[in-house]
Design a protein around this motif. Structure first.
Motif, mmCIF file in Angstrom:
data_model
loop_
_atom_site.group_PDB
_atom_site.id
_atom_site.type_symbol
_atom_site.label_atom_id
_atom_site.label_comp_id
_atom_site.label_asym_id
_atom_site.label_seq_id
_atom_site.Cartn_x
_atom_site.Cartn_y
_atom_site.Cartn_z
ATOM 1 N N SER A 190 0.848 -1.191 0.000
ATOM 2 C CA SER A 190 0.000 0.000 0.000
ATOM 3 C C SER A 190 0.887 1.245 0.000
ATOM 4 C CB SER A 190 -0.914 0.003 1.226
ATOM 5 O OG SER A 190 -0.148 0.099 2.411
ATOM 6 N N GLU A 191 0.255 2.417 -0.088
ATOM 7 C CA GLU A 191 1.031 3.658 -0.160
ATOM 8 C C GLU A 191 1.966 3.829 1.029
ATOM 9 O OE1 GLU A 191 1.366 6.216 -2.200
ATOM 10 O OE2 GLU A 191 -0.192 5.948 -3.713
ATOM 11 N N ARG A 192 1.473 3.480 2.245
ATOM 12 C CA ARG A 192 2.271 3.704 3.444
ATOM 13 C C ARG A 192 2.100 2.570 4.443
ATOM 14 N NH1 ARG A 192 0.654 9.674 5.366
ATOM 15 N NH2 ARG A 192 -1.387 8.921 4.693
ATOM 16 N N ALA A 193 3.169 2.299 5.169
ATOM 17 C CA ALA A 193 3.081 1.363 6.289
ATOM 18 C C ALA A 193 2.310 2.022 7.424
ATOM 19 C CB ALA A 193 4.483 0.972 6.743
ATOM 20 N N ILE A 194 2.001 1.228 8.451
ATOM 21 C CA ILE A 194 1.242 1.758 9.578
ATOM 22 C C ILE A 194 1.814 1.200 10.870
ATOM 23 C CG2 ILE A 194 -0.498 -0.104 9.585
ATOM 24 C CD1 ILE A 194 -2.611 2.123 10.079
ATOM 25 N N THR A 195 1.844 2.021 11.923
ATOM 26 C CA THR A 195 2.310 1.520 13.215
ATOM 27 C C THR A 195 1.242 0.619 13.831
ATOM 28 O OG1 THR A 195 1.397 3.371 14.483
ATOM 29 C CG2 THR A 195 3.649 3.627 13.625
ATOM 30 N N LEU A 196 1.671 -0.254 14.727
ATOM 31 C CA LEU A 196 0.715 -1.152 15.371
ATOM 32 C C LEU A 196 -0.342 -0.376 16.142
ATOM 33 C CD1 LEU A 196 3.089 -3.987 16.685
ATOM 34 C CD2 LEU A 196 1.861 -3.846 14.499
ATOM 35 N N ARG A 197 0.069 0.677 16.860
ATOM 36 C CA ARG A 197 -0.915 1.448 17.639
ATOM 37 C C ARG A 197 -1.819 2.259 16.716
ATOM 38 N NH1 ARG A 197 2.362 4.942 21.729
ATOM 39 N NH2 ARG A 197 0.246 5.509 22.413
ATOM 40 N N GLY A 198 -1.280 2.796 15.615
ATOM 41 C CA GLY A 198 -2.110 3.516 14.656
ATOM 42 C C GLY A 198 -3.101 2.591 13.975
ATOM 43 N N PHE A 199 -2.664 1.381 13.699
ATOM 44 C CA PHE A 199 -3.502 0.352 13.091
ATOM 45 C C PHE A 199 -4.654 -0.001 14.031
ATOM 46 C CE2 PHE A 199 -2.998 -4.156 11.023
ATOM 47 C CZ PHE A 199 -4.212 -4.006 10.375
ATOM 48 N N ALA A 200 -4.316 -0.281 15.287
ATOM 49 C CA ALA A 200 -5.339 -0.635 16.279
ATOM 50 C C ALA A 200 -6.344 0.496 16.459
ATOM 51 C CB ALA A 200 -4.673 -0.971 17.616
ATOM 52 N N THR A 201 -5.857 1.719 16.495
ATOM 53 C CA THR A 201 -6.738 2.876 16.673
ATOM 54 C C THR A 201 -7.701 3.016 15.508
ATOM 55 O OG1 THR A 201 -5.087 4.031 18.007
ATOM 56 C CG2 THR A 201 -6.780 5.377 16.948
ATOM 57 N N ALA A 202 -7.195 2.857 14.280
ATOM 58 C CA ALA A 202 -8.042 2.996 13.095
ATOM 59 C C ALA A 202 -9.138 1.947 13.063
ATOM 60 C CB ALA A 202 -7.179 2.907 11.833
ATOM 61 N N ILE A 203 -8.811 0.707 13.414
ATOM 62 C CA ILE A 203 -9.818 -0.357 13.398
ATOM 63 C C ILE A 203 -10.852 -0.128 14.489
ATOM 64 C CG2 ILE A 203 -10.209 -2.829 13.682
ATOM 65 C CD1 ILE A 203 -8.891 -1.999 11.008
ATOM 66 N N ALA A 204 -10.410 0.207 15.684
ATOM 67 C CA ALA A 204 -11.355 0.445 16.785
ATOM 68 C C ALA A 204 -12.310 1.577 16.435
ATOM 69 C CB ALA A 204 -10.590 0.766 18.069
ATOM 70 N N ARG A 205 -11.796 2.659 15.926
ATOM 71 C CA ARG A 205 -12.641 3.816 15.615
ATOM 72 C C ARG A 205 -13.584 3.535 14.453
ATOM 73 N NH1 ARG A 205 -8.190 8.702 16.638
ATOM 74 N NH2 ARG A 205 -8.315 8.576 18.926
ATOM 75 N N HIS A 206 -13.186 2.658 13.556
ATOM 76 C CA HIS A 206 -14.105 2.271 12.477
ATOM 77 C C HIS A 206 -15.378 1.664 13.060
ATOM 78 C CE1 HIS A 206 -15.528 0.701 8.626
ATOM 79 N NE2 HIS A 206 -15.753 -0.437 9.255
ATOM 80 N N TYR A 207 -15.244 0.963 14.167
ATOM 81 C CA TYR A 207 -16.397 0.323 14.809
ATOM 82 C C TYR A 207 -16.962 1.166 15.954
ATOM 83 C CZ TYR A 207 -15.247 -3.762 12.041
ATOM 84 O OH TYR A 207 -15.004 -4.617 10.982
ATOM 85 N N GLY A 208 -16.611 2.450 15.993
ATOM 86 C CA GLY A 208 -17.181 3.366 16.971
ATOM 87 C C GLY A 208 -16.598 3.254 18.357
ATOM 88 N N GLN A 209 -15.388 2.704 18.469
ATOM 89 C CA GLN A 209 -14.757 2.531 19.778
ATOM 90 C C GLN A 209 -13.479 3.360 19.871
ATOM 91 O OE1 GLN A 209 -16.057 0.654 22.211
ATOM 92 N NE2 GLN A 209 -17.728 -0.182 20.953
#
Length: 320
Positions: A229-248
């Protein structure tokens, strides 16, 4: 052209074969069984199917000659994992096909040093998978430089994701419970400060790169390319993005690797270590410039597509 795809019904092949058909190519799909591709497409009705067992054929010395007899202009090899297997294929195809396109891996690089990592960066691969793929690349590039040698291109995907695939989660492993915890506010342990990186790619973007390697042979031959993909992602940034996608909001606890090993299964802990210890963050500038590669999916978008498939298959319980 007549294109033979080895490992055609896998996660990338399910997207690649229809792409090649729509480009007007005659496609021969080689697989070890008659399973249906992960990604359904009407284009498969126009594909010739051939069943060959590579492991048994390599042992008997019959697989590579059987591929050569299919009369391809181009062979795309998605499932070669040892230099010995690659050498057999090279010997059989030399002088009989125009191009071999090989699927490598970003694991030919060891731990990231300067990022984003370029294809010509100094490499320190470790582990059987990464060192084996690095040896295959060396073999193919040496062959491509020989007068009369087999022309080849090597593509190095990152963590492949999308429908049909259990993708690497923000903990760096395949534990499906991590996705469910993030989606429901449950606690998720991350190693260190969660600043290690992973670099995913959607299977259709990998397919795009293979398609472009075939159509840009003049620029691609003898080269290797990162496909991520265009950019890699940090583990904490990854976790944050997934949680917020589900409203958490993410409920994360940062622990040492030793603590993480004691809290999760041995298999998950080893996978987490293997991914975090590499912390890959790859450049796609070479593929963008020479192949016109342009990934459609970010890491998070690719993963969400994969999660939708896992949810539809009943593999994970996630909110709508």
């Amino acid at each position: 052209m007549r294109i033979v795809v080895i490992g055609a019904t896998g996660h990338v092949g399910g997207f690649l074969v229809p792409r090649l058909v729509r480009q007007g190519h005659q496609v021969v799909a080689v697989s070890r069984g008659t399973s249906r591709p992960y990604h359904a497409d009407a284009a498969w009705e126009k594909v010739e199917r051939v069943v060959l067992d590579r492991e048994a054929g390599d042992a008997a010395g019959t697989f590579a000659p059987a591929i050569a007899e299919l009369g391809a202009d181009v062979v795309i090899d998605m499932v070669c994992f040892t230099p010995e297997s690659a050498s057999q294929l090279v010997e059989a195809l030399r002088g009989r096909v125009e191009l071999l396109v090989h699927c490598g891996t970003i694991w030919v690089h060891g731990p990231s040093v300067e990022v984003p990592v370029t294809e010509d960066a100094e490499r320190t691969p470790f582990g059987d998978y990464g060192t084996g793929k690095a040896a295959i690349e060396e073999l193919l590039q040496h062959e491509a430089r020989r007068p009369g040698g087999l022309r080849s291109v090597i593509l190095h995907p990152g963590h492949i994701t999308g429908p049909g695939w259990e993708m690497i989660n923000p903990q760096g492993n395949l534990d499906l419970g991590v996705w469910e915890a993030l989606a429901t506010g449950g606690e998720v342990l991350l190693p260190n400060l969660g600043l290690e990186t992973v670099h995913h790619v959607h299977a259709d973007d990998v397919a795009q790169a293979f398609e472009r390697a075939v159509s840009h042979q003049a620029q691609a031959v003898g080269q290797s390319f990162h496909v991520v993909s265009e950019r890699a992602i940090t583990l904490r940034g990854f976790a944050t993005a997934i949680a917020r996608h589900y409203g958490q909001e993410p409920n994360l606890r940062f622990v040492s690797f030793d603590e993480l090993r004691g809290a999760i299964s041995a298999e998950s802990a080893e996978a987490s270590f293997q991914h975090a210890s590499r912390s890959h963050s790859m450049s796609i500038e070479k593929a963008r410039t020479l192949l016109g590669y342009a990934p459609r999916f970010t890491t998070v978008e690719a993963v969400l597509d994969g999660l939708a498939w896992l949810r539809a298959e009943g593999r994970v319980t996630l909110p709508c």
